[in-house]
Write a protein that holds these residues in place. Structure first.
Motif, PDB file in Angstrom:
ATOM      1  N   ASP A   1       1.633   8.694 -10.025  1.00  0.00           N
ATOM      2  CA  ASP A   1       2.913   8.291  -9.446  1.00  0.00           C
ATOM      3  C   ASP A   1       2.774   7.076  -8.544  1.00  0.00           C
ATOM      4  OD1 ASP A   1       3.857  10.372 -10.846  1.00  0.00           O
ATOM      5  OD2 ASP A   1       4.358  11.644  -9.135  1.00  0.00           O
ATOM      6  N   LEU A   2       1.818   7.152  -7.608  1.00  0.00           N
ATOM      7  CA  LEU A   2       1.665   6.064  -6.643  1.00  0.00           C
ATOM      8  C   LEU A   2       0.299   5.399  -6.709  1.00  0.00           C
ATOM      9  CD1 LEU A   2       3.381   7.819  -3.618  1.00  0.00           C
ATOM     10  CD2 LEU A   2       4.379   6.161  -5.190  1.00  0.00           C
ATOM     11  N   ALA A   3      -0.623   5.975  -7.465  1.00  0.00           N
ATOM     12  CA  ALA A   3      -1.960   5.395  -7.595  1.00  0.00           C
ATOM     13  C   ALA A   3      -2.513   5.780  -8.961  1.00  0.00           C
ATOM     14  CB  ALA A   3      -2.887   5.905  -6.491  1.00  0.00           C
ATOM     15  N   ASP A   4      -3.066   4.802  -9.669  1.00  0.00           N
ATOM     16  CA  ASP A   4      -3.587   5.075 -11.011  1.00  0.00           C
ATOM     17  C   ASP A   4      -5.085   4.799 -11.125  1.00  0.00           C
ATOM     18  OD1 ASP A   4      -3.634   2.370 -10.802  1.00  0.00           O
ATOM     19  OD2 ASP A   4      -2.416   1.964 -12.591  1.00  0.00           O
ATOM     20  N   ASN A   5      -5.760   4.732  -9.960  1.00  0.00           N
ATOM     21  CA  ASN A   5      -7.209   4.524 -10.005  1.00  0.00           C
ATOM     22  C   ASN A   5      -7.852   5.294  -8.856  1.00  0.00           C
ATOM     23  OD1 ASN A   5      -7.634   2.514  -7.595  1.00  0.00           O
ATOM     24  ND2 ASN A   5      -5.928   1.644  -8.816  1.00  0.00           N
ATOM     25  N   LEU A   6      -9.126   5.489  -8.974  1.00  0.00           N
ATOM     26  CA  LEU A   6      -9.862   6.315  -8.017  1.00  0.00           C
ATOM     27  C   LEU A   6      -9.790   5.745  -6.609  1.00  0.00           C
ATOM     28  CD1 LEU A   6     -13.275   8.009  -8.639  1.00  0.00           C
ATOM     29  CD2 LEU A   6     -13.008   6.605  -6.623  1.00  0.00           C
ATOM     30  N   ARG A   7     -10.000   4.465  -6.458  1.00  0.00           N
ATOM     31  CA  ARG A   7     -10.043   3.854  -5.119  1.00  0.00           C
ATOM     32  C   ARG A   7      -8.723   4.028  -4.384  1.00  0.00           C
ATOM     33  NH1 ARG A   7      -8.635  -0.924  -2.959  1.00  0.00           N
ATOM     34  NH2 ARG A   7      -7.904  -1.675  -4.996  1.00  0.00           N
ATOM     35  N   ASP A   8      -7.621   3.769  -5.079  1.00  0.00           N
ATOM     36  CA  ASP A   8      -6.313   3.901  -4.426  1.00  0.00           C
ATOM     37  C   ASP A   8      -5.972   5.355  -4.137  1.00  0.00           C
ATOM     38  OD1 ASP A   8      -5.964   1.200  -4.432  1.00  0.00           O
ATOM     39  OD2 ASP A   8      -4.700   1.149  -6.235  1.00  0.00           O
ATOM     40  N   LEU A   9      -6.356   6.271  -5.046  1.00  0.00           N
ATOM     41  CA  LEU A   9      -6.076   7.687  -4.793  1.00  0.00           C
ATOM     42  C   LEU A   9      -6.750   8.150  -3.507  1.00  0.00           C
ATOM     43  CD1 LEU A   9      -6.341   9.389  -8.312  1.00  0.00           C
ATOM     44  CD2 LEU A   9      -4.371   9.456  -6.778  1.00  0.00           C
ATOM     45  N   LEU A  10      -8.026   7.787  -3.326  1.00  0.00           N
ATOM     46  CA  LEU A  10      -8.741   8.198  -2.116  1.00  0.00           C
ATOM     47  C   LEU A  10      -8.156   7.518  -0.886  1.00  0.00           C
ATOM     48  CD1 LEU A  10     -12.438   8.209  -3.416  1.00  0.00           C
ATOM     49  CD2 LEU A  10     -10.943  10.169  -3.008  1.00  0.00           C
ATOM     50  N   ARG A  11      -7.801   6.260  -1.030  1.00  0.00           N
ATOM     51  CA  ARG A  11      -7.249   5.530   0.130  1.00  0.00           C
ATOM     52  C   ARG A  11      -5.897   6.107   0.530  1.00  0.00           C
ATOM     53  NH1 ARG A  11      -4.353   0.587   0.700  1.00  0.00           N
ATOM     54  NH2 ARG A  11      -4.409   0.225  -1.547  1.00  0.00           N
ATOM     55  N   TYR A  12      -5.017   6.379  -0.448  1.00  0.00           N
ATOM     56  CA  TYR A  12      -3.703   6.909  -0.121  1.00  0.00           C
ATOM     57  C   TYR A  12      -3.789   8.356   0.363  1.00  0.00           C
ATOM     58  CZ  TYR A  12      -1.943   2.784  -2.576  1.00  0.00           C
ATOM     59  OH  TYR A  12      -1.685   1.500  -2.970  1.00  0.00           O
ATOM     60  N   GLY A  13      -4.726   9.131  -0.186  1.00  0.00           N
ATOM     61  CA  GLY A  13      -4.904  10.485   0.305  1.00  0.00           C
ATOM     62  C   GLY A  13      -5.370  10.489   1.750  1.00  0.00           C
ATOM     63  N   ASP A  14      -6.276   9.569   2.065  1.00  0.00           N
ATOM     64  CA  ASP A  14      -6.760   9.449   3.436  1.00  0.00           C
ATOM     65  C   ASP A  14      -5.620   9.024   4.365  1.00  0.00           C
ATOM     66  OD1 ASP A  14      -9.073   9.372   5.314  1.00  0.00           O
ATOM     67  OD2 ASP A  14      -8.547   7.239   5.417  1.00  0.00           O
ATOM     68  N   GLU A  15      -4.774   8.106   3.888  1.00  0.00           N
ATOM     69  CA  GLU A  15      -3.642   7.643   4.679  1.00  0.00           C
ATOM     70  C   GLU A  15      -2.656   8.795   4.948  1.00  0.00           C
ATOM     71  OE1 GLU A  15      -1.053   5.350   6.846  1.00  0.00           O
ATOM     72  OE2 GLU A  15      -3.111   4.861   6.194  1.00  0.00           O
ATOM     73  N   ALA A  16      -2.384   9.592   3.915  1.00  0.00           N
ATOM     74  CA  ALA A  16      -1.461  10.721   4.103  1.00  0.00           C
ATOM     75  C   ALA A  16      -2.033  11.727   5.085  1.00  0.00           C
ATOM     76  CB  ALA A  16      -1.192  11.385   2.753  1.00  0.00           C
ATOM     77  N   MET A  17      -3.357  11.960   5.022  1.00  0.00           N
ATOM     78  CA  MET A  17      -3.997  12.893   5.948  1.00  0.00           C
ATOM     79  C   MET A  17      -3.855  12.391   7.386  1.00  0.00           C
ATOM     80  SD  MET A  17      -6.970  13.169   7.910  1.00  0.00           S
ATOM     81  CE  MET A  17      -8.149  12.108   7.118  1.00  0.00           C
ATOM     82  N   TYR A  18      -4.068  11.107   7.630  1.00  0.00           N
ATOM     83  CA  TYR A  18      -3.945  10.582   8.987  1.00  0.00           C
ATOM     84  C   TYR A  18      -2.494  10.635   9.482  1.00  0.00           C
ATOM     85  CZ  TYR A  18      -8.766   9.213   9.670  1.00  0.00           C
ATOM     86  OH  TYR A  18     -10.128   9.248   9.863  1.00  0.00           O
TER      87      TYR A  18
END
Length: 464
Positions: free
Chosen positions: A426-443
């Motif tokens: 939906d918002l990320a289609d690659n590993l790097r962005d998934l981890l970055r956006y997941g980290d952002e949501a956690m913060y």
């Protein structure tokens, strides 16, 4: 002789005289008897006739005696000739026998004697025969054959010695080897060294006499073993080495890891396999330890960041291929630093292991929990295709982690968790962005007051 011989001239003359005397005697008889037909011959006439008759008989006797003597002489001559011919025949036969004995019988006898010597192992036998006739050619052929057989036997004996020496060396090396050495034909052991028997906990003679290959391999690896047998020979005929690993079974039923290295060979004209076998149980255990050190977190037993990223990459590829979604949870523990500061790092290590255990209790088999460092965890949810499903799992984790943790010494620890949720693609289609956006949501969850779940949205992406 059956031939009619002519009389000699004296005999012919005598026969002529007898014929004349017979004619005269006949005439005198006729004259005396037929003179007048009335009177008988007188005494004088009868005496003359008797005298003529006696003279004629004497002449005939003389002729007969002469003929008989002549016949005897002829018979004696013929007998003498026959005897001479018989003697000549006997001498000829004796000479012929001597010639045949010298030229044929003796060489044949010598050939027979030579053949017996050759059969008894005298491969240096040689027969002397000078004449270049058929027998001489036969003798030459025998001498050449004996020489060739001697050379062949010598080579065979040398090869036999070499084979015995090689076998002795092979057995010496095999019996002192630290690994199992084997030769297998028709799934049976033709040779097995002491180490191989010790490996399986059986007597060496029983391994050779009554046990087959499939008796020593766990049932689950029988298909693998059967498939590996034809691979030992390369399709073009070259011998191909092959290394295989199996679960092997000892005499007492216990299993151990076995590595087998072997290749094809020919034994007594039939295919066989030769190779070595090693108990690799300790090596496999060491490899497992190394693998866990490389891919698993020592503290919690969960996959580490490296393994998580590899697993996430595989899930992304699968989701892309199947055109479906997956979710990722990024978790950070609240108040974990206070636990370390107040109760020490041992308490912190214990708490991390308990957190991993509690999270595992609410996850599905398809989900993957990993510790990526410090007090941060990532959960992969391949079956959560929307934010609602992902939030349900995240809430289970949040609720179970806010429950008190009671240590063995009675100390109670209180923590909570801040969880970020991100959905692929939906918002990320690659590993790097998934981890970055997941980290952002956690913060964002942590900044919003902690102990919360935050889903990364399009608005947040715009803000970034």
């Amino acid at each position: 002789s059956d031939q009619i011989r002519r009389m000699t001239p004296p005999q012919q003359l005598k026969l002529e005289e007898i014929r004349i005397a017979w004619q005269r005697y006949r005439e005198d008889i006729e004259s005396a008897l037929l003179r007048d037909g009335t009177s008988r011959p007188d005494a004088r006439q009868m005496g003359a006739l008797a005298e003529s008759s006696q003279s004629l008989l004497d002449d005939v006797d003389q002729l007969m005696v002469s003929l008989i003597k002549e016949m005897h002489r002829e018979q004696e001559s013929e007998l003498t000739t026959a005897y001479l011919l018989l003697v000549v025949d006997i001498l000829f036969l004796c000479g012929t026998w001597l010639i045949v004995r010298r030229g044929f019988v003796r060489p044949v006898l010598r050939l027979a004697q030579g053949s017996r010597e050759l059969a008894n192992g005298n491969y240096q036998v040689h027969i002397e025969h000078r004449p270049n006739d058929e027998v001489g050619q036969l003798v030459d052929a025998f001498n050449d054959s004996a020489r060739r057989i001697g050379t062949l036997i010598g080579n065979l004996e040398q090869e036999h010695l070499n084979l015995m020496r090689a076998e002795s060396m092979f057995r010496g090396v095999a019996e002192t080897s630290a690994v199992g050495v084997y030769i297998i034909q028709d799934h049976k052991f033709v040779f097995a060294n002491t180490r191989l028997a010790q490996m399986f906990g059986v007597e060496q003679h029983r391994l050779l006499e009554s046990l087959g290959v499939f008796d020593l391999v766990a049932e689950g690896d029988h298909d693998l073993l059967e498939a590996n047998v034809p691979k030992r020979l390369h399709p073009d005929g070259r011998i191909e080495g092959l290394a295989s690993e199996y679960q092997a079974r000892r005499k007492d039923g216990s299993l151990f890891d076995l590595a087998v290295y072997g290749s094809g060979m020919s034994l007594n004209g039939r295919p066989a396999k030769i190779g070595i076998a090693m108990d690799i149980t300790e090596r496999k255990a060491a490899e497992e330890v190394i693998r866990k050190l490389a891919f698993y977190d020592r503290m919690t037993g969960l996959p580490n960041r490296r393994m998580m990223e590899d697993r996430l990459g595989q899930l992304i590829a699968l989701a892309k291929r199947e055109e479906r979604k997956l979710s990722l949870l990024f978790i950070d523990l609240d108040k974990f630093k206070a636990v370390n500061d107040q109760h020490g790092h041992e308490a912190g290590d214990w708490l991390l292991a308990q957190v991993a255990s509690r999270m595992g209790s609410v996850l599905r088999e398809s989900d993957t929990a990993s510790r990526i460092g410090g007090d941060e965890f990532v959960i992969l949810l391949p079956d959560a295709g929307n934010a609602e499903d992902a939030v349900v799992v995240a809430e289970k984790i949040r609720l179970i982690l806010e429950q008190p943790f009671v240590m063995d010494n009675g100390v109670t620890l209180f923590i909570s968790s801040s969880i970020g949720v991100v959905i692929y693609p939906d918002l990320a289609d690659n590993l790097r962005d998934l981890l970055r956006y997941g980290d952002e949501a956690m913060y964002r969850a942590k900044r919003g007051g902690r102990n919360a779940v935050e889903v990364f949205t399009l608005l947040q992406l715009t803000e970034n």
